[in-house]
Design a protein around this motif. Structure first.
Motif, PDB file in Angstrom:
ATOM      1  N   GLN B 246       0.844  -1.193   0.000  1.00  0.00           N
ATOM      2  CA  GLN B 246       0.000   0.000   0.000  1.00  0.00           C
ATOM      3  C   GLN B 246       0.878   1.241   0.000  1.00  0.00           C
ATOM      4  N   VAL B 336       2.678   3.692 -12.768  1.00  0.00           N
ATOM      5  CA  VAL B 336       3.325   2.698 -11.908  1.00  0.00           C
ATOM      6  C   VAL B 336       4.140   1.804 -12.809  1.00  0.00           C
ATOM      7  N   VAL B 349       2.110  -4.270 -13.496  1.00  0.00           N
ATOM      8  CA  VAL B 349       1.733  -4.227 -12.083  1.00  0.00           C
ATOM      9  C   VAL B 349       0.226  -4.098 -11.980  1.00  0.00           C
ATOM     10  N   ASP B 350      -0.312  -4.945 -11.132  1.00  0.00           N
ATOM     11  CA  ASP B 350      -1.739  -4.933 -10.877  1.00  0.00           C
ATOM     12  C   ASP B 350      -1.984  -3.944  -9.737  1.00  0.00           C
ATOM     13  N   TYR B 351      -2.716  -2.874 -10.011  1.00  0.00           N
ATOM     14  CA  TYR B 351      -2.938  -1.921  -8.916  1.00  0.00           C
ATOM     15  C   TYR B 351      -4.338  -1.324  -8.974  1.00  0.00           C
ATOM     16  N   ASP B 352      -4.831  -0.933  -7.821  1.00  0.00           N
ATOM     17  CA  ASP B 352      -6.061  -0.159  -7.774  1.00  0.00           C
ATOM     18  C   ASP B 352      -5.991   0.804  -6.597  1.00  0.00           C
ATOM     19  N   LEU B 358      -2.903   3.745  -2.946  1.00  0.00           N
ATOM     20  CA  LEU B 358      -2.600   2.959  -4.137  1.00  0.00           C
ATOM     21  C   LEU B 358      -2.225   1.572  -3.632  1.00  0.00           C
ATOM     22  N   LEU B 360      -0.738  -1.938  -4.623  1.00  0.00           N
ATOM     23  CA  LEU B 360      -0.015  -2.656  -5.668  1.00  0.00           C
ATOM     24  C   LEU B 360       0.041  -4.123  -5.292  1.00  0.00           C
ATOM     25  N   ARG B 361      -0.171  -4.993  -6.258  1.00  0.00           N
ATOM     26  CA  ARG B 361      -0.214  -6.416  -5.940  1.00  0.00           C
ATOM     27  C   ARG B 361       0.821  -7.167  -6.796  1.00  0.00           C
ATOM     28  N   VAL B 374       6.606   4.747  -8.489  1.00  0.00           N
ATOM     29  CA  VAL B 374       5.278   5.347  -8.567  1.00  0.00           C
ATOM     30  C   VAL B 374       5.445   6.831  -8.867  1.00  0.00           C
TER      31      VAL B 374
END
Lengths: 564, 416
Positions: B246, B336, B349-352, B358, B360-361, B374
């Protein structure tokens, strides 16, 4: 000679030396010994003069020192060569001095009447032919000299029209005439020289050999080391170095190898010390980067992975390390498989680039290359082959010994001392030429370019098949060589401080103290020179290496000695 | 395949090895067998002198899996050494830039660290380089090889301010090697959520500087970049399939964007380095800004009362930019980027955005050292941000099981 000590220190040394040598040599007789003092390092000249005066304990003789210098050598190497220091040194050693460079200069500048040579107040006759040297030998010498003083790997294009080359040629021819005149006129019993190459030394050696004069070639490392060539012992090879290679090899294979069991512990000790760079030859670099600390093959494999990654090498392929020599160093004075060191290296790089992905190639430049090359030879090749994968060009200082030893599978050189060092630790080396040890069975020798390429190919294939390219016997021989070179043929005498004592005041002081405080008879320098001279042995020995008893008395007695 | 050399002689002495658990604190420790491009120290292990430096340590692991933790430091001397030892042809010359360091050991890339000194405090920046080795990777007759180098790959333009020859001058303060207990590899679920500071201390996260010893919570990202390292065995739940990071951002206030760093630190309630005197001195220089600051803080800037009053205000600022990430996200103004440092390949990058943060996974299986950056896309973000930059910080690092996606922070904090 370049004086790095204070004039007072030098004066005190000379005073002590004058008394010492006057009382420790035989009264002068009619015979002559010619000694060169053409190198600027005082240690070199002291070694020459000490050997000459050791001979004067065996025979009544006078010593003629040839000295001097010229602009060529000043530009190439010298920093402070002063003939006046040589003059005083000659006086202390009871020798006469002749400035051959000055003589050559005056002859080259003379119109008509050639200046005569007076030695010991006697006029020397000029040989009618001038010089009896073979033109090809002279040309080869001029080529080596020209390349060396101009610091270039080979003669430039159109050298025949180059006035500089013509000047060096004329000068060399004059050198040959002067040396011929000296050798024919004086009929010396020996020529003592520190070098056997280039015009100022090599042409004296050529003249001496032609006229049957023994040549003693002192070595600039350790304490007192010297090779001796007696013309009646010749094996018929064209150069003195080639002769010595064979004679040293024969001696080593007979006397040293026979005593290998007695000497085993000593050879192991020298090999162990050498890993920490102790007892290194004078031209090896020191410092932490020159120590080898790897202890086993597992450590090597672990380091290796990282180093290969660093160089961008393929871990699945063997690593061949090619040690470029100082490209203008004594060209053609020993047997070489290629026409010159530059030719060899170029051909090797080309071979490496063609062999594709089969091996990783690390090309290492000689650490002192800048003293031998101003043409950018190595850099040029590096640029030309920049896009070849798995090939790296580096100055050898950039690759510390631990790093090198962790990756090297096969070493390649012409005459570099890696070819006696690496085999001692089980790493095979191919030599494309001869060196002092190349007849002692440590390395793989290639006679000519074709067999060289074949040997490289076969070796790389052998590495892929997991073959050991080096035998246990070769490793044992290499370790024995280390002992032989650094101990057996290195004479320790208070008259010759070890090379690492330096060329400054402290060295002269310890020499002065030795001459004043120590009685002389039986000094190892004297006995070693007498042994070599009387037996016509090819080198000085610390003790009688031909005697099994002497050998076993010289080493610790902790082994059960079995012979045969 | 290769030549089998024979290095041993009859005179070799037994080699001193480091017993476990053990710590190397000096370059004179005999267990440090070989160094290359590295100068041994006395009170520290030493400093790197070349862009690729190596040290090799003899360790008596007896086949145990071990955790290797190394504290490295970028300090004033490191910067001085960089100027002296990096060849003159290396351009551009940025001795004070951030240092991105890659650590290879036993033939593989194990960890990376980002070091960047604070602009104003000029204190040293530190990082832990930590990794685990399986039992068979550290044979007793072998060495633990510690090879530090800079990445050979071309980094994106946001890394232009990083120093080349990154390892030159970097000090190795100490190296500790501990055997991993068998249950450590089984995972401890209680540690599945870490605040950013703890993640950084475990070596899993590297933001540029290790926090002070008592700090907790978020970690600022001065370069906008951070590094993720493979999580240590002891911290990784076995069933974890992804790592969730996060990141939050707040718009620099007018004071923050204009004040010198020590005062910002003061505003944020952190330690200020060389004591109050310096702050006071700076305070004097800042008189022209007081008026602006006063408006922001809505209080009189009388020195004795300032820290407490401002700190209070800061708390309100912290909540102020909550929406900024979401607003930037909506405007597609966020960027990102992530780079795998071993291959140099960029990584999707998988992010929401969750709760103004933010999220990030990263799949755990994919975590070699990853460099993540970022930032904002300048022209799209400009209307939202004005001329104030964004201050990024990592809030927490959390393992998530397969299928579960990023949850709001509030829920996660309750879970252990």
């Amino acid at each position: 000679v370049r004086l790095l000590a204070s004039p007072t220190e030098y004066g005190e040394y000379l005073a002590a030396a004058e008394t010492y040598w006057r009382t420790n040599t035989l009264p002068v007789g009619p015979a002559w010994i010619i000694v060169e003092a053409l190198h600027q390092d005082i240690r070199v000249t002291l070694r020459n003069l000490t050997v000459a005066n050791s001979l004067r304990r065996l025979m009544s003789a006078r010593v003629l020192v040839v000295t001097g210098t010229d602009n060529d050598w000043f530009e190439a190497m010298w920093t402070r060569f002063d003939v006046n220091h040589v003059r005083r040194l000659c006086q202390a050693f009871g020798a006469e001095m002749l400035d051959v460079h000055e003589l050559v200069d005056s002859r080259l500048n003379a119109d008509g009447q050639q200046p005569a040579i007076f030695v010991g107040g006697v006029l020397l006759d000029e040989p009618p032919a001038g010089t009896s040297i073979d033109r090809a030998v002279l040309d080869a010498n001029v080529e080596a000299t020209f390349c060396r003083v101009k610091r270039m790997p080979r003669l430039p294009e159109g050298f025949a029209n180059d006035p500089e080359h013509a000047r060096v040629h004329r000068r060399s021819e004059e050198f040959s005439k002067v040396y011929e005149q000296l050798i024919v006129g004086l009929k010396p019993i020996a020529l003592v020289t520190s070098h056997v190459d280039y015009n100022q030394w090599g042409l004296a050696v050529e003249s001496a050999i032609r006229h049957g004069t023994p040549v003693i070639h002192t070595q600039q490392t350790g304490s007192l080391k010297a090779y001796a060539f007696f013309p009646d012992k010749t094996v018929g090879l064209p150069t003195l170095r080639a002769e010595m290679t064979q004679q040293i090899g024969a001696y080593f294979n007979h006397h040293v190898w026979r005593n290998r069991k007695t000497l085993r512990r000593s050879a192991e000790l020298v090999a162990w010390r050498s890993k920490a760079n102790l007892g290194r030859p004078s031209w090896w670099r020191g410092g932490a980067a020159a120590s080898a600390e790897l202890t086993n093959a597992v450590e090597r494999e672990q380091m290796r992975l990282h180093i290969l990654h660093r160089f961008g090498f393929d871990p699945a392929a063997p690593v061949v390390v090619v040690f470029n020599h100082a490209v203008s160093d004594a060209l053609g004075t020993n047997y070489e498989s290629f026409a010159g060191l530059a030719e060899w290296f170029e051909q090797t790089v080309q071979f490496a680039s063609l062999s594709g992905t089969k091996a990783n190639w690390l090309m290492l430049d000689h650490p002192s290359q800048r003293l031998y090359d101003t043409t950018g030879f190595f850099e040029g090749l590096k640029a030309a082959y920049a896009d070849v994968p798995r090939m790296a060009f580096l100055p050898s200082q950039k690759v510390p010994k631990n790093i090198l030893w962790s990756i090297i599978d096969l070493g390649v050189t012409v005459r570099g001392s890696v070819s006696n060092e690496l085999p001692a630790y089980g790493i095979p080396v191919i030599q494309a030429g001869w060196s002092e040890w190349s007849a002692c069975g440590l390395s793989l020798l290639a006679e000519d370019p074709d067999s060289y390429r074949a040997l490289l190919t076969a070796s790389i294939e052998g590495l892929y098949r997991g073959e050991a390219l080096i035998t246990d016997e070769q490793i044992e021989r290499a370790r024995l060589w280390l002992w032989f070179y650094r101990c057996g043929t290195d004479v320790v005498s208070p008259l010759v401080p070890t090379w690492h004592d330096g060329d400054r005041g402290p060295m002269l002081r310890s020499l002065r103290i030795s001459m004043r405080a120590v009685e002389s008879d039986g000094d190892p320098a004297y006995t070693a020179v007498a042994r070599m001279w009387d037996r016509k042995e090819p080198f000085l020995t610390r003790f009688d290496l031909t005697s099994d008893d002497a050998v076993s008395h010289a080493v610790p007695r902790m082994h059960v000695i079995r012979t045969g | 395949m290769s030549t089998k050399p024979r290095f041993t002689t009859d005179f070799d002495l037994p080699v001193t090895a480091l017993e476990l658990p053990g710590m190397v604190v000096s370059g004179r420790d005999p267990a440090v067998r070989i160094v290359d491009g590295f100068a041994r120290g006395i009170g520290i292990v030493g400093r790197f002198t070349a862009s690729t430096g190596m040290l090799a340590v003899k360790v008596e692991a007896h086949g145990a899996a071990v955790r290797v933790e190394t504290l490295v430091r970028l300090d004033a001397k490191a910067i001085q050494w960089w100027g002296r030892k990096v060849p003159a042809d290396v351009q551009p010359r940025i001795p004070e830039g951030a240092r991105l360091l890659l650590l290879h050991s036993q033939g593989a890339l194990r960890a990376a660290a980002l070091l960047s000194r604070r602009k104003w405090t000029r204190g040293p920046a530190r990082a832990w380089l930590s990794f685990d080795l399986a039992g068979d990777e550290l044979p007793d007759d072998g060495l633990l090889v510690f090879n530090l180098e800079e990445p050979v790959l071309d980094l994106p333009s946001w890394a232009d301010g990083f120093s080349r020859h990154a390892s030159v001058g970097i000090a190795v303060m100490r190296m500790q090697i501990t055997p991993l207990a068998p249950q450590a590899t089984a995972g401890r679920r209680s540690l599945s959520v870490l605040d950013a500071a703890s993640s950084e201390r475990s070596g899993m996260l590297s933001t540029g500087d290790l926090p002070a010893i008592d700090a907790t919570g978020t970690r600022p990202l001065p370069t906008g970049a951070f590094l993720l390292n493979p999580p240590p065995c002891g911290l990784r739940p076995q069933e974890a399939s992804s790592l969730v990071v996060q990141v939050e951002a707040h718009r620099a206030t007018r004071i923050q964007s204009t004040l010198p760093y020590p005062l910002v630190r003061l505003l944020e309630g952190g330690p200020v380095g060389r004591g109050r005197r310096r702050v006071r001195r700076l305070g004097k220089r800042l008189r022209p800004l007081r008026a602006a600051a006063a408006r922001e803080v809505r209080t009189e800037l009388k020195m004795p009362k300032v820290p407490a009053a401002i700190e209070k205000k800061i708390r309100t600022w912290r909540s102020e930019p909550k929406g900024i990430i979401a607003r930037l996200g909506k405007a597609e103004a966020l960027s990102v980027e992530a780079v795998w440092l071993d291959s140099g390949m960029s990584m999707p990058v998988d992010y929401d955005f969750v709760g103004g943060r933010l999220v990030l996974r990263f799949a755990v299986a994919h975590i070699g050292p990853i460099l993540v950056h970022v930032g904002v896309i300048a022209d799209r973000a400009a209307p939202l941000l004005g001329n104030r930059p964004l201050n990024w910080q990592v809030r927490e690092v959390r393992f998530a099981e397969a299928g579960k996606t990023g949850q709001p922070a509030g829920e996660v904090q309750g879970s252990p």
